[in-house]
Design a protein around this motif. Structure first.
Motif, short mmCIF file in Angstrom:
data_model
loop_
_atom_site.label_atom_id
_atom_site.label_comp_id
_atom_site.label_asym_id
_atom_site.label_seq_id
_atom_site.Cartn_x
_atom_site.Cartn_y
_atom_site.Cartn_z
N ILE A 80 36.89 59.33 52.07
CA ILE A 80 36.83 58.94 50.66
C ILE A 80 37.62 57.67 50.36
CG2 ILE A 80 38.73 60.42 49.75
CD1 ILE A 80 35.44 60.51 48.00
N ARG A 81 38.79 57.51 51.00
CA ARG A 81 39.59 56.29 50.80
C ARG A 81 40.15 55.84 52.14
NH1 ARG A 81 40.20 59.36 46.38
NH2 ARG A 81 41.44 60.76 47.64
N GLU A 82 40.61 54.57 52.18
CA GLU A 82 41.07 54.01 53.45
C GLU A 82 42.23 54.82 54.04
OE1 GLU A 82 39.31 51.84 54.92
OE2 GLU A 82 40.67 51.71 56.63
N THR A 192 29.16 53.67 42.24
CA THR A 192 29.13 52.48 43.11
C THR A 192 30.30 52.37 44.08
OG1 THR A 192 30.22 51.18 41.39
CG2 THR A 192 27.80 51.15 41.41
N TYR A 193 31.38 53.14 43.84
CA TYR A 193 32.55 53.07 44.71
C TYR A 193 32.51 54.13 45.80
CZ TYR A 193 33.52 56.78 41.42
OH TYR A 193 33.38 57.90 40.66
N CYS A 194 31.57 55.08 45.73
CA CYS A 194 31.72 56.34 46.46
C CYS A 194 30.86 56.44 47.72
CB CYS A 194 31.38 57.50 45.51
SG CYS A 194 31.77 59.09 46.23
N LEU A 291 37.24 67.68 35.43
CA LEU A 291 36.23 66.80 34.83
C LEU A 291 36.63 65.33 35.04
CD1 LEU A 291 33.68 67.29 32.96
CD2 LEU A 291 35.20 66.74 31.05
N PRO A 292 36.26 64.77 36.19
CA PRO A 292 36.70 63.40 36.49
C PRO A 292 36.17 62.39 35.47
CG PRO A 292 35.90 64.48 38.47
CD PRO A 292 35.53 65.37 37.31
N ILE A 293 37.09 61.55 34.97
CA ILE A 293 36.64 60.48 34.05
C ILE A 293 36.54 59.15 34.78
CG2 ILE A 293 39.00 60.12 33.10
CD1 ILE A 293 37.46 59.34 30.44
N GLN A 294 37.40 58.91 35.73
CA GLN A 294 37.46 57.71 36.59
C GLN A 294 38.00 56.47 35.87
OE1 GLN A 294 37.20 58.81 39.40
NE2 GLN A 294 35.49 60.21 39.65
N SER A 295 37.53 56.19 34.65
CA SER A 295 38.07 55.06 33.89
C SER A 295 37.81 55.31 32.41
CB SER A 295 37.37 53.76 34.31
OG SER A 295 37.70 52.72 33.40
N PHE A 363 44.10 57.38 41.76
CA PHE A 363 43.89 56.62 42.99
C PHE A 363 43.76 55.13 42.69
CE2 PHE A 363 41.40 60.59 42.91
CZ PHE A 363 42.08 61.31 43.89
N ILE A 364 44.14 54.32 43.69
CA ILE A 364 43.81 52.90 43.61
C ILE A 364 42.44 52.74 44.28
CG2 ILE A 364 44.40 50.60 44.52
CD1 ILE A 364 47.33 51.32 44.16
N PHE A 365 41.58 51.94 43.69
CA PHE A 365 40.25 51.71 44.27
C PHE A 365 40.37 51.30 45.73
CE2 PHE A 365 37.14 48.40 45.47
CZ PHE A 365 36.01 49.19 45.49
N PRO A 367 37.91 49.99 48.81
CA PRO A 367 36.54 49.59 49.13
C PRO A 367 35.98 50.37 50.32
CG PRO A 367 38.10 47.76 49.43
CD PRO A 367 38.90 48.93 49.02
N ARG A 368 34.80 50.93 50.15
CA ARG A 368 34.14 51.69 51.22
C ARG A 368 32.96 50.89 51.74
NH1 ARG A 368 36.87 54.65 53.47
NH2 ARG A 368 38.05 52.81 52.99
N GLU A 369 32.97 50.59 53.02
CA GLU A 369 31.90 49.77 53.59
C GLU A 369 30.52 50.40 53.33
OE1 GLU A 369 32.95 47.73 57.22
OE2 GLU A 369 30.93 48.19 57.97
N1 5AD Z 1 38.42 54.52 45.92
C1 5AD Z 1 39.32 55.25 45.23
N2 5AD Z 1 39.10 56.49 44.81
C2 5AD Z 1 37.89 57.04 45.08
N3 5AD Z 1 37.36 58.25 44.78
C3 5AD Z 1 36.11 58.31 45.28
N4 5AD Z 1 35.81 57.15 45.91
C4 5AD Z 1 36.91 56.34 45.79
C5 5AD Z 1 37.19 55.04 46.22
N5 5AD Z 1 36.31 54.30 46.89
C6 5AD Z 1 38.07 59.25 43.98
C7 5AD Z 1 37.32 59.58 42.70
C8 5AD Z 1 36.75 60.94 43.00
C9 5AD Z 1 37.81 61.52 43.90
C10 5AD Z 1 37.37 62.69 44.71
O1 5AD Z 1 38.15 60.45 44.73
O2 5AD Z 1 38.26 59.65 41.65
O3 5AD Z 1 36.56 61.72 41.84
#
Ligand code: 5AD
Ligand code: SF4
Length: 468
Positions: A80-82, A192-194, A291-295, A363-365, A367-369
């Motif tokens: 999910i993250r680096e 788009t981030y997932c 209930l994830p909002i993300q932003s 979480f900090i964004f 990037p997922r290839e």
């Molecule tokens: N970068 C950061 N956080 C992420 N999540 C999913 N993909 C990424 C990413 N690329 C977070 C989202 C999701 C949770 C399981 O992980 O918040 O709800």
């Protein structure tokens, strides 16, 4: 050999889901061997880990916590993250060292990282001693891969497919009190981030009868709680194309009378009024919603492909709070999405002030290839993102404690799960609202739901004592 391919993993066709019954060919060859399994990531991965254990123990293998003395090492990975990648590569460093001393140790890599092309390339190049790699679509092949590895073969079997549904899966569950139950696999949302829609295939639901049968069985075995699992549980049943929806399942599960029902994760986009009414109506559906909002910024939500606005989220949130007595709501938030400006971040903070979440994973964004967000321009410095995360965490922790403090003096139902880690004279468990409580009570209550008076509140846990 079958290598992963993210482009293929992205395909969503109208190919029908196949419902397959699992069977396993028995062999004595692994009898008595010791396995070490390390699982990273979400509940879905943990539950996959329980499937892996089920298979290994079917072959007569014995679990161990000591990697150095094990015969088989398995890593069940997360993508999910680096930092999830980094942990696994850190572990592989240790395994490399061990393999030099004991080349006979069998090493297998499974889970979400195995579904990524670049990762498998890196394993091939930098960790050529790994005996086999398998993915999320073929956990059931674990036994065969192990038997072949024992005979000296090396293999990569990862399928980038939309996926099927397997029944009759062997699970070795970690708990005798609470259990995970898969209800829907995969995800079609493509935020788009997932990376999840690429690593876990398309949305495909298990049949209601199979799920209810599994829960009835768990209830007979004495389980007190089930957590229904899906990347997006609200999408349950859509793939049947016959009008089935998550509430149809939820109501059937409630009618099994298993004492506690939870579900994760919900997407705000299609959380129906009927679902809210169900949670309010059935005593055994717990008043807890993740209930994830993300932003909180509409501009960023759009770039994320989340399909709702801040206002729509707030409206749904309000409705839940009004209709479900005592409901506790937690969320996920990403900071530093490409292009996020201070003004966008302030919108996120504004949602936190308005919702006063019971808890939030932040979480900090990362990037997922292969995902679209990696192509967006991202010029916010890392230090700025870290500052935003710290500012957010300060508010999130403040409200978690604030919500916890409101419980001091109240009597709440707690399902006792075990001896407290920090203080063996206490036990620990969870309230109906999914808050961790350390309780002064007898160990005889493990596995029971008892009434607990809350005596103290911290940010991430409560203290309490049993009341009769
Ligand atoms: N970068 C950061 N956080 C992420 N999540 C999913 N993909 C990424 C990413 N690329 C977070 C989202 C999701 C949770 C399981 O992980 O918040 O709800
Ligand atoms: Fe990822 Fe979005 Fe699917 Fe959740 S709903 S698993 S964030 S793509």
């Amino acid at each position: 050999m079958n290598l992963p391919d993210l482009k293929k993993a992205q395909v969503r066709s109208d190919k029908k889901v196949e419902y397959k019954v699992q069977d396993y060919l028995f062999s004595n060859a692994l009898q008595g061997k010791k396995y070490f399994l390390r699982t990273y990531g979400c509940q879905m991965n943990e539950h996959d880990g329980e499937e892996m254990k089920g298979i290994l123990e079917f072959y007569g293998m014995i679990p161990t916590d000591d990697m150095e003395s094990s015969d088989v090492i398995l890593l069940n990975t997360c993508a999910i993250r680096e930092n999830a990648h980094e942990k696994v590569f850190g572990y592989l460093g240790r395994i490399k060292h061990l393999k030099k001393q004991r080349p006979d140790v069998i090493v297998g890599i499974g889970g979400c990282m195995s579904q990524e092309e670049n990762i498998v390339e890196e394993i091939k190049k930098r960790h050529p001693y790994v005996n086999f790699v398998f993915g999320t679509h073929n956990i059931h092949e674990l036994g065969r891969l192990l038997l072949e590895a024992k005979e000296g073969s090396q293999d990569i079997q990862v399928y980038s497919i939309e996926g099927d549904v397997y029944e009759n899966v062997l699970y070795k569950r970690d708990s005798k009190i609470t259990a995970y139950v898969n209800i829907i696999y995969g995800c079609d949302k493509f935020c788009t981030y997932c990376i999840v829609p690429y690593t876990r295939g398309k949305e495909r639901s298990r049949k209601i009868e199979e799920i209810v049968k599994e829960i009835e069985h768990l209830k007979q075995e004495g389980y007190q709680e089930v957590t229904l699992l899906g990347q997006n549980v609200n999408a349950y049943g859509k793939d049947f194309h016959d009008g089935t929806e998550f509430s149809d399942l939820l109501e059937k599960v409630a009618e099994t009378k298993i004492p506690r029902i939870r579900f994760v994760t919900s997407h705000p986009w299609n959380f129906t009024d009927r679902m809210i009414d169900d949670i309010a109506k059935y005593d055994n559906i717990m008043p807890y919603i993740h209930l994830p909002i993300q932003s909180g910024s509409n501009r960023i939500l759009k770039l994320m492909g989340r399909r709702y606005t801040k206002e729509e989220y707030l409206e749904l949130f309000q409705k839940m709070k009004e209709k479900i007595p005592n409901v506790s709501i937690t969320t996920d938030i990403i900071v530093g999405f490409p292009g996020e400006e201070e003004s966008d971040f302030l919108e996120t903070l504004d949602v936190v002030e308005k919702c006063k979440f019971d808890g939030a994973f932040t979480f900090i964004f990362s990037p997922r290839e292969g995902t679209p967000a990696t192509k967006l321009k991202d010029d916010t410095p890392k230090e700025e993102k870290e500052k935003r995360l710290a500012r957010l965490n300060e508010r999130v922790n403040f409200y978690s404690k604030w919500n916890n403090e409101k419980l001091v003096g109240e009597v709440v139902p707690v399902l006792i799960l075990g001896e407290s880690e920090k203080d063996s004279s206490k036990v620990y468990g969870y309230t109906d609202t999914f808050k961790l409580v350390n309780v002064i009570s007898s160990k005889e209550n493990i596995g029971k739901i008892i009434s607990v008076k809350i005596t103290d509140a911290k940010s991430f846990s409560l203290d309490g004592e049993e009341v009769s």
